[in-house]
Write a protein that holds these residues in place. Structure first.
Motif, PDB file in Angstrom:
ATOM      1  N   ASN A   1       0.828  -1.215   0.000  1.00  0.00           N
ATOM      2  CA  ASN A   1       0.000   0.000   0.000  1.00  0.00           C
ATOM      3  C   ASN A   1       0.861   1.263   0.000  1.00  0.00           C
ATOM      4  OD1 ASN A   1      -2.287  -1.584   0.054  1.00  0.00           O
ATOM      5  ND2 ASN A   1      -2.491  -1.495   2.285  1.00  0.00           N
TER       6      ASN A   1
ATOM      7  N   ARG B   1       1.852   1.816  -3.535  1.00  0.00           N
ATOM      8  CA  ARG B   1       0.716   2.311  -4.320  1.00  0.00           C
ATOM      9  C   ARG B   1       0.482   3.798  -4.048  1.00  0.00           C
ATOM     10  NH1 ARG B   1      -1.804  -2.431  -2.203  1.00  0.00           N
ATOM     11  NH2 ARG B   1      -1.673  -4.185  -3.674  1.00  0.00           N
ATOM     12  N   SER B   2       0.613   4.189  -2.780  1.00  0.00           N
ATOM     13  CA  SER B   2       0.418   5.612  -2.477  1.00  0.00           C
ATOM     14  C   SER B   2       1.503   6.471  -3.116  1.00  0.00           C
ATOM     15  CB  SER B   2       0.406   5.816  -0.959  1.00  0.00           C
ATOM     16  OG  SER B   2       1.651   5.430  -0.395  1.00  0.00           O
TER      17      SER B   2
ATOM     18  N   GLY C   1       0.640   6.712  -6.688  1.00  0.00           N
ATOM     19  CA  GLY C   1      -0.523   7.569  -6.873  1.00  0.00           C
ATOM     20  C   GLY C   1      -0.175   9.047  -6.813  1.00  0.00           C
TER      21      GLY C   1
ATOM     22  N   SER D   1       0.030  11.571 -13.797  1.00  0.00           N
ATOM     23  CA  SER D   1      -0.259  10.622 -14.884  1.00  0.00           C
ATOM     24  C   SER D   1      -1.458  11.138 -15.675  1.00  0.00           C
ATOM     25  CB  SER D   1      -0.548   9.226 -14.322  1.00  0.00           C
ATOM     26  OG  SER D   1      -1.664   9.259 -13.456  1.00  0.00           O
TER      27      SER D   1
ATOM     28  N   THR E   1     -14.284   6.427 -11.895  1.00  0.00           N
ATOM     29  CA  THR E   1     -13.512   6.507 -10.653  1.00  0.00           C
ATOM     30  C   THR E   1     -13.225   7.962 -10.330  1.00  0.00           C
ATOM     31  OG1 THR E   1     -11.422   6.305 -11.843  1.00  0.00           O
ATOM     32  CG2 THR E   1     -12.424   4.269 -11.035  1.00  0.00           C
TER      33      THR E   1
ATOM     34  N   ASN F   1     -10.406  10.452  -8.532  1.00  0.00           N
ATOM     35  CA  ASN F   1      -9.020  10.579  -8.106  1.00  0.00           C
ATOM     36  C   ASN F   1      -8.957  11.547  -6.930  1.00  0.00           C
ATOM     37  OD1 ASN F   1      -6.266  10.935  -7.812  1.00  0.00           O
ATOM     38  ND2 ASN F   1      -5.866  10.950 -10.018  1.00  0.00           N
ATOM     39  N   THR F   2      -8.580  11.013  -5.751  1.00  0.00           N
ATOM     40  CA  THR F   2      -8.517  11.856  -4.552  1.00  0.00           C
ATOM     41  C   THR F   2      -7.351  12.824  -4.579  1.00  0.00           C
ATOM     42  OG1 THR F   2      -7.265  10.115  -3.415  1.00  0.00           O
ATOM     43  CG2 THR F   2      -9.664  10.108  -3.144  1.00  0.00           C
ATOM     44  N   SER F   3      -6.346  12.582  -5.425  1.00  0.00           N
ATOM     45  CA  SER F   3      -5.200  13.488  -5.508  1.00  0.00           C
ATOM     46  C   SER F   3      -5.533  14.733  -6.321  1.00  0.00           C
ATOM     47  CB  SER F   3      -3.999  12.765  -6.114  1.00  0.00           C
ATOM     48  OG  SER F   3      -3.632  11.648  -5.327  1.00  0.00           O
TER      49      SER F   3
END
Length: 434
Positions: free
Chosen positions: A285, A288-289, A292, A296, A336, A338-340
């Motif tokens: 994780n 992945r963070s 993220g 991209s 989806t 994207n929280t970023s």
């Protein structure tokens, strides 16, 4: 005769009521050698203990009330009928003589009782046990009744301690739970404290052994994973081995890059090394963070193109020759967030310079990759999203732009490889490929 004897006793008391002190006895007088009270007489018995006179017995005679009170060691004597009454001097002398002949209780001076610990029902002083209810004075030569009863209690305590010592000697292992009944509360607390100290020392020993094992496999494992001897990775492993809270560990950039490379090559190997604790890998994780957080999108990746330029710098023209591949695959049509970037994704996007993003959800992905002929690595350079298969016109524009960008960044495209999908056949017609 009876009248004569009664009259004689009365005359004896009235004529000389006071008693002459016996040997070792003295009469208590004031500074002028007079009795403090006219109707009372106080007698004391002195005994030399270590060259010091000590009053052991004393009596107080009250002629007014005709009472005889006994004292032992500055306390009123609790045994017998005390105080006693008398009616004539003969009875008074008899009480005085009997009290003088009474001997002190010897207590329990046996050596076997000296090893016994503290007892609630007795006291130990000068090498002798006494019951707290000891009368101290007895007519016989043995201990008093209370001390004899206390002797049974001491014998029971000695038997229990002997049984406990026997069980401890027979059992070479630790004392079992059944044997705790033979321990006092203080001994149980001490035993539990020793066990906690031993457990703490064992944990420290295991931690040191684990650290030595990790250091032992450090160099070989590091070279096997990274292919080089990097001291920065060694520092990361040592820091991970010493940290108390695993979540507070901070990894170096080089180590994170190597872990990400291993995760891409083989996720099973990465999970095995992480679970076994051989190497301090971050949790998946965490990787992945980190990924993220990288920028991209559906476009040509300039970072990938810069990496190709850096690798091809200084090489010959033959070493720069490569193949451009593109492949289209189906993906799940899903929206989806994207929280970023705080934006919705998975819409159709074939590049901002070709077509603006529509509100349709994408169900196909288009990937462009470049591979050298004389090397073994493959580098994706762009990703796009489309609804159904991309049209031949879109493929034509994207393919020409990819070739131009690769040539600009130093690569030489020798050929283009794709499958025989219907949209690709339309691309061939536009390019004049038969």
């Amino acid at each position: 005769m009876e009248n004569d004897s009664g009259s004689c006793c009365a005359e004896c008391i009235s004529d000389s009521p006071f008693v002459e002190p016996l040997p070792e006895w003295i009469e208590f007088l004031d500074a002028s050698q007079n009795r403090p009270h006219r109707d009372k007489q106080i007698l004391c018995k002195l005994v030399m203990l270590d060259a010091v006179p000590v009053v052991t017995k004393s009596v107080s005679i009250d002629f007014d009330s005709q009472t005889f009170t006994r004292y032992f060691m500055s306390n009123m004597y609790v045994g017998g009928n005390n105080p006693s009454t008398f009616s004539n001097k003969v009875q008074l002398l008899q009480l005085y003589s009997e009290f003088d002949n009474q001997r002190q209780c010897p207590g329990l001076p046996d050596l076997k009782y000296r090893q016994v610990g503290a007892m609630k029902t007795g006291s130990f002083s000068d090498g002798t046990w006494r019951s707290k209810k000891c009368l101290y004075l007895e007519d016989n030569k043995e201990a008093c009744r209370s001390c004899n009863y206390f002797r049974k209690t001491l014998n029971q305590r000695i038997r229990r301690e002997a049984l406990r010592a026997k069980k401890m000697k027979n059992n070479s292992k630790k004392v079992s739970k059944e044997n705790y009944c033979y321990l006092s509360p203080t001994e149980i607390k001490l035993k539990l404290k020793r066990q906690r100290q031993q457990m703490f020392l064992q944990k420290q020993k295991i931690s040191r052994q684990r650290l030595k094992l990790q250091v032992f496999f450090l160099c070989d494992a590091n070279i096997f994973i990274t292919g080089k001897d990097d001291r920065a990775d060694d520092r990361t492993i040592m820091a991970k081995a010493k940290v108390k809270n695993k979540k507070s560990m901070r990894y170096e950039e080089n180590w994170l890059l190597e872990c990400l490379t291993l995760r891409i090559k083989s996720s099973k190997v990465y999970d095995h090394l992480s679970r076994s604790g051989i190497l301090p890998f971050p949790h998946p994780n965490t990787l992945r963070s980190l990924l993220g957080g990288m920028s991209s999108g559906f476009r040509f990746n300039k970072q990938a193109l810069e990496a190709i330029r850096k690798i091809l710098r200084g090489k010959s023209q033959a070493q720069k020759l490569g193949i451009l591949c593109f492949y289209e695959l189906s993906i799940k049509e899903d929206l989806t967030f994207n929280t970023s970037t705080f934006q919705f994704e998975r819409f159709v996007n074939l590049g901002s310079s070709i077509d603006e993003a529509t509100k349709k959800l994408a169900n196909h992905g288009l990937v462009f990759m470049f591979r050298l002929l004389l090397d073994s690595w493959v580098q994706p350079i762009s990703v796009f999203a489309s609804c159904n298969a991309a049209s031949g016109e879109d493929l034509n524009r994207l393919l020409l732009k990819a070739i131009v960008l690769l040539e600009t960044y130093g690569a030489r495209v020798l050929s283009v490889v794709c499958d025989v999908a219907q949209s690709n056949k339309s691309l061939w017609k536009k390019l004049g490929v038969t």
